[in-house]
Structures are given as structure tokens and as C-alpha cells.
Design a protein around this motif. Structure first.
Motif, PDB file in Angstrom:
ATOM      1  N   GLU A 271       0.811  -1.224   0.000  1.00 51.60           N
ATOM      2  CA  GLU A 271       0.000   0.000   0.000  1.00 51.60           C
ATOM      3  C   GLU A 271       0.842   1.271   0.000  1.00 51.60           C
ATOM      4  OE1 GLU A 271      -4.207  -0.630   1.930  1.00 51.60           O
ATOM      5  OE2 GLU A 271      -2.668  -1.271   3.357  1.00 51.60           O
ATOM      6  N   LYS A 272       2.024   1.232   0.585  1.00 51.70           N
ATOM      7  CA  LYS A 272       2.898   2.413   0.631  1.00 51.70           C
ATOM      8  C   LYS A 272       3.237   2.911  -0.767  1.00 51.70           C
ATOM      9  CE  LYS A 272       7.450   3.930   2.292  1.00 51.70           C
ATOM     10  NZ  LYS A 272       8.651   3.551   3.088  1.00 51.70           N
ATOM     11  N   TYR A 273       3.309   2.000  -1.728  1.00 50.00           N
ATOM     12  CA  TYR A 273       3.757   2.346  -3.074  1.00 50.00           C
ATOM     13  C   TYR A 273       2.624   2.353  -4.100  1.00 50.00           C
ATOM     14  CZ  TYR A 273       8.220   1.290  -0.889  1.00 50.00           C
ATOM     15  OH  TYR A 273       9.301   1.264  -0.036  1.00 50.00           O
ATOM     16  N   MET A 274       1.400   2.127  -3.651  1.00 45.67           N
ATOM     17  CA  MET A 274       0.286   1.972  -4.577  1.00 45.67           C
ATOM     18  C   MET A 274      -0.706   3.121  -4.469  1.00 45.67           C
ATOM     19  SD  MET A 274      -0.188  -2.135  -3.980  1.00 45.67           S
ATOM     20  CE  MET A 274      -1.639  -2.302  -5.017  1.00 45.67           C
ATOM     21  N   ALA A 275      -1.420   3.346  -5.558  1.00 48.97           N
ATOM     22  CA  ALA A 275      -2.432   4.395  -5.584  1.00 48.97           C
ATOM     23  C   ALA A 275      -3.716   3.966  -4.881  1.00 48.97           C
ATOM     24  CB  ALA A 275      -2.741   4.791  -7.027  1.00 48.97           C
ATOM     25  N   HIS A 276      -3.864   2.659  -4.655  1.00 47.25           N
ATOM     26  CA  HIS A 276      -5.089   2.123  -4.047  1.00 47.25           C
ATOM     27  C   HIS A 276      -4.760   1.402  -2.748  1.00 47.25           C
ATOM     28  CE1 HIS A 276      -7.759   2.565  -7.657  1.00 47.25           C
ATOM     29  NE2 HIS A 276      -6.587   2.584  -8.251  1.00 47.25           N
ATOM     30  N   SER A 277      -5.691   1.416  -1.832  1.00 47.22           N
ATOM     31  CA  SER A 277      -5.562   0.601  -0.628  1.00 47.22           C
ATOM     32  C   SER A 277      -5.945  -0.837  -0.968  1.00 47.22           C
ATOM     33  CB  SER A 277      -6.467   1.128   0.481  1.00 47.22           C
ATOM     34  OG  SER A 277      -7.832   0.980   0.123  1.00 47.22           O
ATOM     35  N   LEU A 278      -5.437  -1.772  -0.182  1.00 51.64           N
ATOM     36  CA  LEU A 278      -5.796  -3.172  -0.376  1.00 51.64           C
ATOM     37  C   LEU A 278      -7.300  -3.363  -0.209  1.00 51.64           C
ATOM     38  CD1 LEU A 278      -4.993  -6.159  -0.750  1.00 51.64           C
ATOM     39  CD2 LEU A 278      -4.609  -6.260   1.729  1.00 51.64           C
ATOM     40  N   ALA A 279      -7.878  -2.716   0.795  1.00 44.64           N
ATOM     41  CA  ALA A 279      -9.317  -2.847   1.045  1.00 44.64           C
ATOM     42  C   ALA A 279     -10.127  -2.384  -0.158  1.00 44.64           C
ATOM     43  CB  ALA A 279      -9.706  -2.059   2.291  1.00 44.64           C
ATOM     44  N   ASN A 280      -9.689  -1.301  -0.805  1.00 46.87           N
ATOM     45  CA  ASN A 280     -10.418  -0.785  -1.964  1.00 46.87           C
ATOM     46  C   ASN A 280     -10.334  -1.755  -3.147  1.00 46.87           C
ATOM     47  OD1 ASN A 280     -11.919   1.439  -3.230  1.00 46.87           O
ATOM     48  ND2 ASN A 280     -10.097   1.662  -4.516  1.00 46.87           N
ATOM     49  N   LEU A 281      -9.145  -2.313  -3.384  1.00 45.89           N
ATOM     50  CA  LEU A 281      -8.988  -3.272  -4.476  1.00 45.89           C
ATOM     51  C   LEU A 281      -9.800  -4.531  -4.212  1.00 45.89           C
ATOM     52  CD1 LEU A 281      -5.149  -2.958  -5.143  1.00 45.89           C
ATOM     53  CD2 LEU A 281      -7.025  -1.906  -6.432  1.00 45.89           C
ATOM     54  N   GLU A 282      -9.790  -4.995  -2.978  1.00 45.34           N
ATOM     55  CA  GLU A 282     -10.553  -6.202  -2.647  1.00 45.34           C
ATOM     56  C   GLU A 282     -12.057  -5.952  -2.771  1.00 45.34           C
ATOM     57  OE1 GLU A 282      -7.597  -8.591   0.414  1.00 45.34           O
ATOM     58  OE2 GLU A 282      -8.982  -7.103   1.254  1.00 45.34           O
ATOM     59  N   TYR A 283     -12.507  -4.792  -2.327  1.00 48.25           N
ATOM     60  CA  TYR A 283     -13.938  -4.496  -2.448  1.00 48.25           C
ATOM     61  C   TYR A 283     -14.384  -4.551  -3.902  1.00 48.25           C
ATOM     62  CZ  TYR A 283     -18.190  -1.955  -3.240  1.00 48.25           C
ATOM     63  OH  TYR A 283     -19.430  -1.620  -3.699  1.00 48.25           O
ATOM     64  N   HIS A 284     -13.629  -3.875  -4.777  1.00 54.05           N
ATOM     65  CA  HIS A 284     -14.057  -3.804  -6.171  1.00 54.05           C
ATOM     66  C   HIS A 284     -13.939  -5.142  -6.895  1.00 54.05           C
ATOM     67  CE1 HIS A 284     -15.114   0.386  -6.492  1.00 54.05           C
ATOM     68  NE2 HIS A 284     -14.005   0.730  -5.872  1.00 54.05           N
ATOM     69  N   HIS A 285     -13.073  -6.021  -6.417  1.00 54.43           N
ATOM     70  CA  HIS A 285     -13.009  -7.360  -7.014  1.00 54.43           C
ATOM     71  C   HIS A 285     -14.171  -8.220  -6.549  1.00 54.43           C
ATOM     72  CE1 HIS A 285     -11.315 -11.003  -8.722  1.00 54.43           C
ATOM     73  NE2 HIS A 285     -11.452 -11.603  -7.545  1.00 54.43           N
ATOM     74  N   PHE A 286     -14.484  -8.140  -5.270  1.00 58.25           N
ATOM     75  CA  PHE A 286     -15.488  -9.046  -4.714  1.00 58.25           C
ATOM     76  C   PHE A 286     -16.888  -8.453  -4.646  1.00 58.25           C
ATOM     77  CE2 PHE A 286     -11.584 -11.051  -3.014  1.00 58.25           C
ATOM     78  CZ  PHE A 286     -11.812 -12.345  -3.455  1.00 58.25           C
ATOM     79  N   LYS A 287     -17.089  -7.238  -5.139  1.00 64.23           N
ATOM     80  CA  LYS A 287     -18.444  -6.676  -5.154  1.00 64.23           C
ATOM     81  C   LYS A 287     -19.342  -7.408  -6.152  1.00 64.23           C
ATOM     82  CE  LYS A 287     -17.497  -2.973  -8.525  1.00 64.23           C
ATOM     83  NZ  LYS A 287     -17.306  -1.517  -8.698  1.00 64.23           N
ATOM     84  N   TYR A 288     -18.734  -8.088  -7.118  1.00 63.28           N
ATOM     85  CA  TYR A 288     -19.510  -8.816  -8.112  1.00 63.28           C
ATOM     86  C   TYR A 288     -19.981 -10.148  -7.538  1.00 63.28           C
ATOM     87  CZ  TYR A 288     -17.287  -5.393 -11.138  1.00 63.28           C
ATOM     88  OH  TYR A 288     -16.848  -4.220 -11.689  1.00 63.28           O
ATOM     89  N   PRO A 289     -21.285 -10.437  -7.587  1.00 62.29           N
ATOM     90  CA  PRO A 289     -21.799 -11.698  -7.024  1.00 62.29           C
ATOM     91  C   PRO A 289     -21.109 -12.935  -7.597  1.00 62.29           C
ATOM     92  CG  PRO A 289     -23.606 -10.201  -7.501  1.00 62.29           C
ATOM     93  CD  PRO A 289     -22.374  -9.564  -8.081  1.00 62.29           C
ATOM     94  N   GLY A 290     -20.698 -12.849  -8.866  1.00 58.29           N
ATOM     95  CA  GLY A 290     -20.030 -13.986  -9.490  1.00 58.29           C
ATOM     96  C   GLY A 290     -18.660 -14.283  -8.922  1.00 58.29           C
ATOM     97  N   HIS A 291     -18.143 -13.362  -8.091  1.00 58.35           N
ATOM     98  CA  HIS A 291     -16.864 -13.578  -7.421  1.00 58.35           C
ATOM     99  C   HIS A 291     -17.054 -13.984  -5.962  1.00 58.35           C
ATOM    100  CE1 HIS A 291     -14.519 -10.840 -10.461  1.00 58.35           C
ATOM    101  NE2 HIS A 291     -15.064 -11.912 -11.019  1.00 58.35           N
ATOM    102  N   ARG A 292     -18.272 -14.248  -5.585  1.00 53.50           N
ATOM    103  CA  ARG A 292     -18.542 -14.652  -4.198  1.00 53.50           C
ATOM    104  C   ARG A 292     -19.359 -15.941  -4.141  1.00 53.50           C
ATOM    105  NH1 ARG A 292     -20.390  -9.375  -4.032  1.00 53.50           N
ATOM    106  NH2 ARG A 292     -22.460 -10.051  -3.349  1.00 53.50           N
ATOM    107  N   ILE A 293     -19.113 -16.811  -5.087  1.00 52.30           N
ATOM    108  CA  ILE A 293     -19.822 -18.085  -5.120  1.00 52.30           C
ATOM    109  C   ILE A 293     -19.213 -19.014  -4.063  1.00 52.30           C
ATOM    110  CG2 ILE A 293     -20.336 -20.114  -6.523  1.00 52.30           C
ATOM    111  CD1 ILE A 293     -20.223 -18.250  -8.975  1.00 52.30           C
ATOM    112  N   PRO A 294     -20.037 -19.627  -3.205  1.00 54.99           N
ATOM    113  CA  PRO A 294     -19.488 -20.501  -2.158  1.00 54.99           C
ATOM    114  C   PRO A 294     -18.508 -21.536  -2.708  1.00 54.99           C
ATOM    115  CG  PRO A 294     -21.803 -20.117  -1.754  1.00 54.99           C
ATOM    116  CD  PRO A 294     -21.505 -19.498  -3.100  1.00 54.99           C
TER     117      PRO A 294
END
Length: 353
Positions: A271-294
Motif C-alpha cells: 500500500e505504501k507504493y500503490m495508488a489504491h488501498s488493499l481494502a479498496n482493491l478487494e472491495y471492487h473485485h469481490f463486489k460482483y456476485p459472481g466472485h462470491r460463489i461458495p
């Protein structure tokens, strides 16, 4: 070994660790195993034969991963150096995979997270010196809105798809430029490893050293070719690190040709060297229902800040790519293999009605 080592009454080493390093291995006769890294040696685990299986068992039983690992430690050990140098019948596997159902593991990544990456993309596609490309504009959006305050949603980063678990390669394996490819180049990164629990909640297991590997010549033709340029194999490992915080990670990337280093570069991520926080990147990846299939799994790359193509290095067949991050275990090494086959037309057959 990473952490404090105790000796149990049962005669098995037990660990209280801030960070646990695991590897996956396979033997021609004994099959798959997981092992705990004790640096000079690997301590084999019983009961579980993939990290995915171990994680799902921990979730099912409501236990911490460390407790499940401790309960599975055997007295069997391997010489890590022999395994790492490919001088053993035991062969390293990717640090994480989904052996029973590769299609249920999404391999993807987030781009334009590091300034150097955005500048490299800018130089590929810039028409006029004073104009910002779409890529550089997207990076600037990340600078301005990629690290939102807690409980706020930030700007979305670039996202790309690489394939399923069968595109993952291990330390020591070759990364291939296919017959339809134009180029192959290393991208030294860290990948996040995730499983989705039975309720559809993503769980981060940890991080591993990664070579995202892309076709930069194809991408350079037009940034709209980014998507197909990413559909290549890639490497993760040799170790999966549990408990890493992903704040400030430094390392080196090297290219060897015929045993001699032809290019090396200091690299940085976290995160020190990135424009995005880890939490922000994870949110936008997993906000899609197709990425949260059990029971789904995810390997997600978080971007790089240096790669040889950006400095006009053209990789050749049999070149060795090495990525090493401090605190992430041993270096990841993969050779480049350029397919000698000619591209052939592939025909789709019509279903009989």
C-alpha cells in the motif's frame, strides 16, 4: 521458520508464528502434500493435500489456520534446498491451486496501481507528449480516490482476467509464449490468495510471490488489446505466506541469459507504493456476485512497478526470470519457453440438431 518454535510432548514441532510459510508439493509415487517451511527443511503435513482443502476444513470446523496446521504436522521432513533446486523426486507445485476443480478458481489482476506501471503504459500508447493516455488518467483517478476513508467506497482500478487455476505454474516451471503470442515478459508482483466460504464470504489466506507474465508487444499495439495480452500462463510461489500485512514490500527482479544476469531492478509494492488501498482493491473485485460463489477460489495480482520490457529488454527463449520479495520466502524462478509451433486455425464444430 518464521516465529517461535516449541517442542511438544508428542514429539512434533509446534509453532506460534506471526507469519507461516507453506508450500505445495507432489511426488510421482506419494502424490500431493502440503509442507511447512522451516527454511532449511520442509515439514510435511498429514490429513490435507492442498492449501484449499486445509482452508475449507478450517472454515468448516471454525478453527484458525495455524491450529489446523499444528494439528497436522508430521515427523516427515524434506531437504528444502534439494526440492527448491529441482534435485528431488518431490516437485514444487504452485503455492495455491484448486486441483479437484480448476474452473472454480479465478485468476485475475489489478493494473495501473503503481506509478511506474502507469508511466510504462503511457510511453507505450502516448500520441503527443503533452497528452495523458487513458491509462495515465486511470492511474491519476487512483491517486485521487484509491484510498478512501474507512467505510467509504473509492475509485475502481483497472481489472483483468488471466484464466482459471490451470494457467498457474510453479517455481522451476517454464512460462510459455504460445504459437499465437507475440512476446512474453515478466511482471514481478505479489498475488493475494482467497477462498470463498460456504456463506459466500471471501476470506484472504495470504500472499505469495508472483510473475504475472504478459504479452507486452500485443498490448503495445493498442491498449484495447490489454485483455487478450493477459490470457497467458503465470507463476506463483514457491511459498504462500499467511499473516503478511501488505504494507511495504521491497525486492529485486532479475533476468538471466545463459547463466549471466543481463538486467536487474529494485522493485516495491504494498500500500505504501500503490495508488489504491488493499481494502479498496478487494472491495471492487469481490463486489460482483459472481466472485462470491461458495467454495470458489481466487488468485489476484496487485500490479508491478518495474518490468524489463519497459526498459527495452527483449526476452529470449530459455531466459530465466527471477522475482524475490523480502519476507516472502525464497525467490520465484521460471524460464521462458517460446513455442516453435506455427499458429493453426481452430475450427468450431456445430452441434447436431
Amino acid at each position: 521458520m518464521h516465529g517461535k518454535k516449541l517442542y511438544s510432548k508428542a514429539g512434533i514441532y509446534q509453532y506460534i508464528a506471526d507469519m507461516i510459510h507453506l508450500v505445495q508439493l507432489i511426488h510421482p509415487n506419494e502424490g500431493r502434500r502440503i509442507a511447512l517451511v522451516d527454511e532449511a527443511r520442509l515439514i510435511l503435513l498429514d490429513n490435507h493435500y492442498s492449501v484449499y482443502e486445509l482452508a475449507q476444513e478450517a472454515l468448516k470446523e471454525g478453527k484458525k489456520l495455524g491450529a489446523c496446521i499444528d494439528a497436522s504436522l508430521s515427523q516427515g521432513t524434506l531437504d528444502y534446498e534439494k526440492v527448491y533446486e529441482c534435485k528431488s523426486d518431490w516437485q514444487l507445485l504452485p503455492a495455491f491451486d484448486l486441483p479437484e476443480n480448476p474452473a472454480a478458481c479465478i485468476v485475475s489482476g489489478t493494473g495501473l496501481t503503481h506509478k511506474s506501471s502507469a508511466l510504462n503504459r503511457q510511453s507505450m500508447h502516448q500520441a503527443e507528449q503533452h497528452e495523458l493516455t487513458d491509462s495515465m488518467q486511470m492511474y491519476q483517478w487512483g491517486v485521487e480516490g484509491g484510498k478512501p476513508s474507512e467505510n467509504s467506497i473509492g475509485i475502481q482500478a483497472e481489472w483483468f482476467y488471466k484464466g482459471q487455476a490451470d494457467v498457474l505454474r510453479a517455481h522451476g516451471e517454464a512460462l510459455e509464449v504460445p504459437s499465437f503470442g507475440e512476446d512474453g515478459g515478466e511482471e514481478p508482483e505479489v498475488a493475494g490468495i482467497y477462498v470463498v466460504d460456504s456463506h459466500g464470504t471471501p476470506r484472504r489466506l495470504g500472499f505469495c510471490t508472483a510473475n504475472e507474465f504478459s504479452d507486452h508487444k500485443m498490448e503495445k499495439k493498442n491498449y484495447l488489446y490489454l485483455a487478450p495480452s493477459k490470457l497467458r500462463n503465470c507463476a506463483i510461489g514457491p511459498e504462500l505466506v499467511l499473516g503478511h500485512d501488505f504494507q511495504d514490500i521491497s525486492g529485486k527482479v532479475r533476468i538471466y541469459r545463459e547463466g549471466k544476469s543481463i538486467w536487474t531492478k529494485e522493485i516495491h509494492t504494498g500500500e505504501k507504493y500503490m495508488a489504491h488501498s488493499l481494502a479498496n482493491l478487494e472491495y471492487h473485485h469481490f463486489k460482483y456476485p459472481g466472485h462470491r460463489i461458495p467454495f470458489q477460489a481466487h488468485v489476484h495480482f496487485f500490479g508491478a512497478d518495474a518490468f524489463s520490457f519497459g526498459e527495452q529488454i527483449q526476452l529470449e527463449d530459455k531466459d530465466l526470470m527471477e522475482v524475490h520479495w523480502e519476507g516472502m520466502g525464497r525467490a520465484l524462478r521460471n524460464t521462458l519457453h517460446i513455442s516453435s509451433e506455427k499458429e493453426k486455425m481452430f475450427y468450431i464444430r456445430k452441434m447436431e440438431v
